[in-house]
Design an enzyme around this catalytic site. Sequence first.
Site, short mmCIF file in Angstrom:
data_model
loop_
_atom_site.label_atom_id
_atom_site.label_comp_id
_atom_site.label_asym_id
_atom_site.label_seq_id
_atom_site.Cartn_x
_atom_site.Cartn_y
_atom_site.Cartn_z
N HIS A 131 0.97 -1.03 0.13
CA HIS A 131 0.23 -0.12 -0.04
C HIS A 131 0.89 1.02 -0.01
CE1 HIS A 131 -2.75 -2.85 2.31
NE2 HIS A 131 -3.46 -2.57 0.94
N ASP A 146 2.23 1.57 3.38
CA ASP A 146 3.04 0.44 3.83
C ASP A 146 4.55 1.29 3.44
OD1 ASP A 146 1.52 -1.39 4.73
OD2 ASP A 146 1.23 -2.10 2.61
C1 GLO Z 1 -9.30 -6.96 0.66
C2 GLO Z 1 -8.37 -6.88 -0.36
C3 GLO Z 1 -7.01 -6.14 0.14
C4 GLO Z 1 -6.25 -5.78 -1.14
C5 GLO Z 1 -5.13 -4.99 -0.77
C6 GLO Z 1 -4.49 -4.36 -1.91
O1 GLO Z 1 -10.36 -7.66 0.81
O2 GLO Z 1 -8.18 -8.25 -0.72
O3 GLO Z 1 -6.18 -7.12 0.86
O4 GLO Z 1 -5.96 -6.89 -1.90
O5 GLO Z 1 -5.37 -3.75 0.16
O6 GLO Z 1 -4.86 -3.52 -2.44
#
Ligand code: GLO
Length: 349
Positions: free
Chosen positions: A52, A55
């Site tokens: 993210h 992150d």
């Molecule tokens: C939630 C999502 C989340 C995304 C992550 C990347 O349901 O799967 O984990 O994959 O935030 O954007």
Amino acid sequence: MAQSKGTYRFSFGPWNIDEGADPFGPPVREPIAFSKKLKEYKTLGFDGVQFHDDDAVPDIDSKSGGEILAEAKNVKEMLSGEGLEAEFVAPRLWFAPETIDGGYTSNDAACRQYAIERSKACIDIANILGTDRIVLWLAREGTYIRESKDARVAVERIRDAINAMLAHDPKVRILIEPKPNEPVDSGVIPTIGHAIGLAYMCNDPSRVGGLIESAHSILAGLDPSDDMGYALAHDKLWSVHLNDQGGLKFDQDKSFGSYNLRRAFNQVRILEAYAYGQKGEYVGLDVKAMRTQKLEVSTKHLANSRQTFLYLLDKVTSLDKDFEERLINERDYEELDRYILCHLMGTQY
Ligand code: GLO
Ligand code: MG
């Protein structure tokens, strides 16, 4: 084209090693520092890091453009030091006060602008981390009650936001990660079909594709391997989030294959059949450790999910293709069903 085992590269995000909090209870494990998490990747058999934006740059909203870029450079050095690559960066548009009612689809124009500016900053971070891939999990782009947003306008607003991102960087690629619900009641882009339809509405459809998460397909009542086939037919399967899900519940992010091995087998089967990974795509695992795990055994879900993928790859490549084809030609699907089950169970056929 047949692939050989070992050509697949695996990725996960730092959020996949967590402290075990859920909506009903607090954390149960000590936090692990980001730098320490990075050290786990290679040991667990992974080469790619999914990010993210925050992150990579924590408290991003309190930092200037210059500070954001400097911190991103620092993270890039950490990655290089561990021999790791950034797979993608995703703007986390579901935490900030400005995104309470969604980002791109918020009913407040200032909040929509915040979402677009944040997405541009995310692209700048991705450039520094060395990836052209931006993932949009459209978490709050939807409604709790249908009357609160205009469904047509919402789609157009997401299109406009994607167009702004495409214009911000002529090389960036946008991967839409669809999900039908959670945290909202109804997502604007619930399936990969919707995501790909949206891609074709954008100014440069060749730079807009998809990321399919197994659990999200299942939550939409669909089969993940069929969804993958649909995206592959459009040449738009640019990443996956493999995991598992026990039907229409909350999003469980269970280890890959944990609930339904045959469904997992069919995902590996279609990825292998169409040489997924040969254009640099990663096998991402969006899995969560059980809350009951103690700290020292709280990364097993990652290694196990990868191992399950590779075991299922063995099952895919050792299937007797001629026999399978004969049964298909004879239309003896009962026998094919039995053959597949025996093969998966490793029992005498
Ligand atoms: C939630 C999502 C989340 C995304 C992550 C990347 O349901 O799967 O984990 O994959 O935030 O954007
Ligand atoms: Mg995901």
